[in-house]
Design a protein around this motif. Sequence first.
Motif, PDB file in Angstrom:
ATOM      1  N   HIS A   1       0.807  -1.216   0.000  1.00 15.36           N
ATOM      2  CA  HIS A   1       0.000   0.000   0.000  1.00 15.36           C
ATOM      3  C   HIS A   1       0.846   1.274   0.000  1.00 15.36           C
ATOM      4  O   HIS A   1       0.365   2.324  -0.376  1.00 15.36           O
ATOM      5  CB  HIS A   1      -0.943   0.014   1.204  1.00 15.36           C
ATOM      6  N   TYR A   2       2.092   1.194   0.456  1.00 19.63           N
ATOM      7  CA  TYR A   2       2.967   2.367   0.514  1.00 19.63           C
ATOM      8  C   TYR A   2       4.376   1.992   0.086  1.00 19.63           C
ATOM      9  O   TYR A   2       4.834   0.881   0.336  1.00 19.63           O
ATOM     10  CB  TYR A   2       3.038   2.948   1.930  1.00 19.63           C
ATOM     11  N   GLN A   3       5.062   2.947  -0.531  1.00 17.55           N
ATOM     12  CA  GLN A   3       6.482   2.795  -0.808  1.00 17.55           C
ATOM     13  C   GLN A   3       7.242   3.896  -0.075  1.00 17.55           C
ATOM     14  O   GLN A   3       6.752   5.011   0.069  1.00 17.55           O
ATOM     15  CB  GLN A   3       6.774   2.860  -2.304  1.00 17.55           C
ATOM     16  N   ASN A   4       8.411   3.550   0.423  1.00 17.58           N
ATOM     17  CA  ASN A   4       9.307   4.492   1.084  1.00 17.58           C
ATOM     18  C   ASN A   4      10.656   4.380   0.399  1.00 17.58           C
ATOM     19  O   ASN A   4      11.195   3.281   0.267  1.00 17.58           O
ATOM     20  CB  ASN A   4       9.465   4.140   2.564  1.00 17.58           C
ATOM     21  N   ILE A   5      11.192   5.504  -0.064  1.00 18.42           N
ATOM     22  CA  ILE A   5      12.484   5.516  -0.740  1.00 18.42           C
ATOM     23  C   ILE A   5      13.391   6.510  -0.025  1.00 18.42           C
ATOM     24  O   ILE A   5      13.127   7.700  -0.034  1.00 18.42           O
ATOM     25  CB  ILE A   5      12.345   5.914  -2.224  1.00 18.42           C
ATOM     26  N   ARG A   6      14.431   6.019   0.618  1.00 17.20           N
ATOM     27  CA  ARG A   6      15.430   6.867   1.274  1.00 17.20           C
ATOM     28  C   ARG A   6      16.593   7.034   0.295  1.00 17.20           C
ATOM     29  O   ARG A   6      17.124   6.061  -0.211  1.00 17.20           O
ATOM     30  CB  ARG A   6      15.910   6.233   2.565  1.00 17.20           C
ATOM     31  N   ILE A   7      16.974   8.287   0.043  1.00 13.13           N
ATOM     32  CA  ILE A   7      18.050   8.607  -0.884  1.00 13.13           C
ATOM     33  C   ILE A   7      19.103   9.398  -0.120  1.00 13.13           C
ATOM     34  O   ILE A   7      18.773  10.381   0.536  1.00 13.13           O
ATOM     35  CB  ILE A   7      17.550   9.471  -2.055  1.00 13.13           C
ATOM     36  N   SER A   8      20.362   8.968  -0.200  1.00  8.36           N
ATOM     37  CA  SER A   8      21.426   9.714   0.470  1.00  8.36           C
ATOM     38  C   SER A   8      22.715   9.588  -0.327  1.00  8.36           C
ATOM     39  O   SER A   8      22.905   8.648  -1.086  1.00  8.36           O
ATOM     40  CB  SER A   8      21.624   9.200   1.899  1.00  8.36           C
ATOM     41  N   GLY A   9      23.598  10.570  -0.157  1.00  2.00           N
ATOM     42  CA  GLY A   9      24.889  10.567  -0.819  1.00  2.00           C
ATOM     43  C   GLY A   9      25.168  11.901  -1.479  1.00  2.00           C
ATOM     44  O   GLY A   9      24.545  12.915  -1.170  1.00  2.00           O
ATOM     45  N   ASP A  10      26.112  11.900  -2.395  1.00  2.00           N
ATOM     46  CA  ASP A  10      26.468  13.093  -3.162  1.00  2.00           C
ATOM     47  C   ASP A  10      25.869  12.967  -4.556  1.00  2.00           C
ATOM     48  O   ASP A  10      25.937  11.904  -5.179  1.00  2.00           O
ATOM     49  CB  ASP A  10      27.982  13.241  -3.272  1.00  2.00           C
ATOM     50  N   PHE A  11      25.318  14.077  -5.052  1.00  2.00           N
ATOM     51  CA  PHE A  11      24.578  14.005  -6.305  1.00  2.00           C
ATOM     52  C   PHE A  11      24.569  15.369  -6.975  1.00  2.00           C
ATOM     53  O   PHE A  11      24.250  16.371  -6.351  1.00  2.00           O
ATOM     54  CB  PHE A  11      23.150  13.551  -5.986  1.00  2.00           C
TER      55      PHE A  11
ATOM     56  N   TYR B   1      14.904  11.058 -12.337  1.00  2.00           N
ATOM     57  CA  TYR B   1      13.534  10.713 -11.954  1.00  2.00           C
ATOM     58  C   TYR B   1      13.540   9.339 -11.288  1.00  2.00           C
ATOM     59  O   TYR B   1      14.239   8.431 -11.735  1.00  2.00           O
ATOM     60  CB  TYR B   1      12.622  10.687 -13.182  1.00  2.00           C
ATOM     61  N   LEU B   2      12.760   9.212 -10.237  1.00  2.00           N
ATOM     62  CA  LEU B   2      12.603   7.944  -9.533  1.00  2.00           C
ATOM     63  C   LEU B   2      11.174   7.460  -9.689  1.00  2.00           C
ATOM     64  O   LEU B   2      10.230   8.248  -9.550  1.00  2.00           O
ATOM     65  CB  LEU B   2      12.891   8.101  -8.042  1.00  2.00           C
ATOM     66  N   ALA B   3      11.048   6.178  -9.964  1.00  4.32           N
ATOM     67  CA  ALA B   3       9.742   5.530 -10.048  1.00  4.32           C
ATOM     68  C   ALA B   3       8.821   6.201 -11.061  1.00  4.32           C
ATOM     69  O   ALA B   3       7.610   6.061 -10.987  1.00  4.32           O
ATOM     70  CB  ALA B   3       9.086   5.474  -8.674  1.00  4.32           C
ATOM     71  N   GLY B   4       9.374   6.951 -11.985  1.00  2.00           N
ATOM     72  CA  GLY B   4       8.573   7.592 -13.009  1.00  2.00           C
ATOM     73  C   GLY B   4       7.779   8.800 -12.560  1.00  2.00           C
ATOM     74  O   GLY B   4       7.135   9.454 -13.372  1.00  2.00           O
ATOM     75  N   PHE B   5       7.818   9.124 -11.267  1.00  2.00           N
ATOM     76  CA  PHE B   5       6.999  10.216 -10.739  1.00  2.00           C
ATOM     77  C   PHE B   5       7.785  11.308 -10.037  1.00  2.00           C
ATOM     78  O   PHE B   5       7.376  12.454 -10.022  1.00  2.00           O
ATOM     79  CB  PHE B   5       5.969   9.689  -9.732  1.00  2.00           C
ATOM     80  N   PHE B   6       8.887  10.958  -9.393  1.00  2.00           N
ATOM     81  CA  PHE B   6       9.578  11.878  -8.506  1.00  2.00           C
ATOM     82  C   PHE B   6      10.833  12.431  -9.163  1.00  2.00           C
ATOM     83  O   PHE B   6      11.727  11.686  -9.541  1.00  2.00           O
ATOM     84  CB  PHE B   6       9.949  11.191  -7.194  1.00  2.00           C
ATOM     85  N   LYS B   7      10.894  13.744  -9.272  1.00  2.00           N
ATOM     86  CA  LYS B   7      12.066  14.401  -9.851  1.00  2.00           C
ATOM     87  C   LYS B   7      12.989  14.804  -8.707  1.00  2.00           C
ATOM     88  O   LYS B   7      12.566  15.458  -7.757  1.00  2.00           O
ATOM     89  CB  LYS B   7      11.636  15.639 -10.631  1.00  2.00           C
ATOM     90  N   ILE B   8      14.253  14.404  -8.799  1.00  2.00           N
ATOM     91  CA  ILE B   8      15.235  14.815  -7.794  1.00  2.00           C
ATOM     92  C   ILE B   8      16.296  15.649  -8.487  1.00  2.00           C
ATOM     93  O   ILE B   8      16.723  15.345  -9.598  1.00  2.00           O
ATOM     94  CB  ILE B   8      15.854  13.615  -7.043  1.00  2.00           C
ATOM     95  N   GLU B   9      16.690  16.736  -7.833  1.00  2.00           N
ATOM     96  CA  GLU B   9      17.728  17.618  -8.332  1.00  2.00           C
ATOM     97  C   GLU B   9      18.745  17.815  -7.226  1.00  2.00           C
ATOM     98  O   GLU B   9      18.373  18.050  -6.083  1.00  2.00           O
ATOM     99  CB  GLU B   9      17.152  18.971  -8.724  1.00  2.00           C
TER     100      GLU B   9
ATOM    101  N   ARG C   1      12.644   2.210 -10.577  1.00  2.00           N
ATOM    102  CA  ARG C   1      13.190   2.840 -11.780  1.00  2.00           C
ATOM    103  C   ARG C   1      13.968   4.087 -11.390  1.00  2.00           C
ATOM    104  O   ARG C   1      13.475   4.933 -10.645  1.00  2.00           O
ATOM    105  CB  ARG C   1      12.070   3.219 -12.743  1.00  2.00           C
ATOM    106  N   TYR C   2      15.173   4.187 -11.925  1.00  2.00           N
ATOM    107  CA  TYR C   2      16.028   5.362 -11.768  1.00  2.00           C
ATOM    108  C   TYR C   2      16.394   5.807 -13.168  1.00  2.00           C
ATOM    109  O   TYR C   2      17.031   5.057 -13.919  1.00  2.00           O
ATOM    110  CB  TYR C   2      17.277   5.005 -10.960  1.00  2.00           C
ATOM    111  N   GLU C   3      15.981   7.021 -13.543  1.00  2.00           N
ATOM    112  CA  GLU C   3      16.197   7.501 -14.900  1.00  2.00           C
ATOM    113  C   GLU C   3      16.897   8.861 -14.863  1.00  2.00           C
ATOM    114  O   GLU C   3      16.256   9.879 -14.616  1.00  2.00           O
ATOM    115  CB  GLU C   3      14.852   7.615 -15.615  1.00  2.00           C
TER     116      GLU C   3
END
Length: 74
Positions: A12-22, A27-35, A56-58
């Motif tokens: 019912h829910y997804q949780n994605i923790r992102i850490s590091g240098d970038f 785009y993650l999972a086709g919906f979330f834009k990270i900058e 998905r990581y694009e």
Amino acid sequence: MDFSNCNLGYVHYQNIRISGDFEGVAYLAGFFKIEGNGAYDTLIRSDYYSDSYIFRYEPEGEVIGDLQFEVWLE
């Protein structure tokens, strides 16, 4: 991941923790834009209803850095 035969029911829910240098845009999972332009640390939590999961990581253009992804499903 396909867990339709594991008697776990639906997620019912997804949780994605992102850490590091970038540096760059992705785009993650086709919906979330990270900058990013340096250190990155965030948690994304959203509805997700399915009996399977595809991560998905694009990247958009050039992306530099070292990211770690931790995904947990509820």
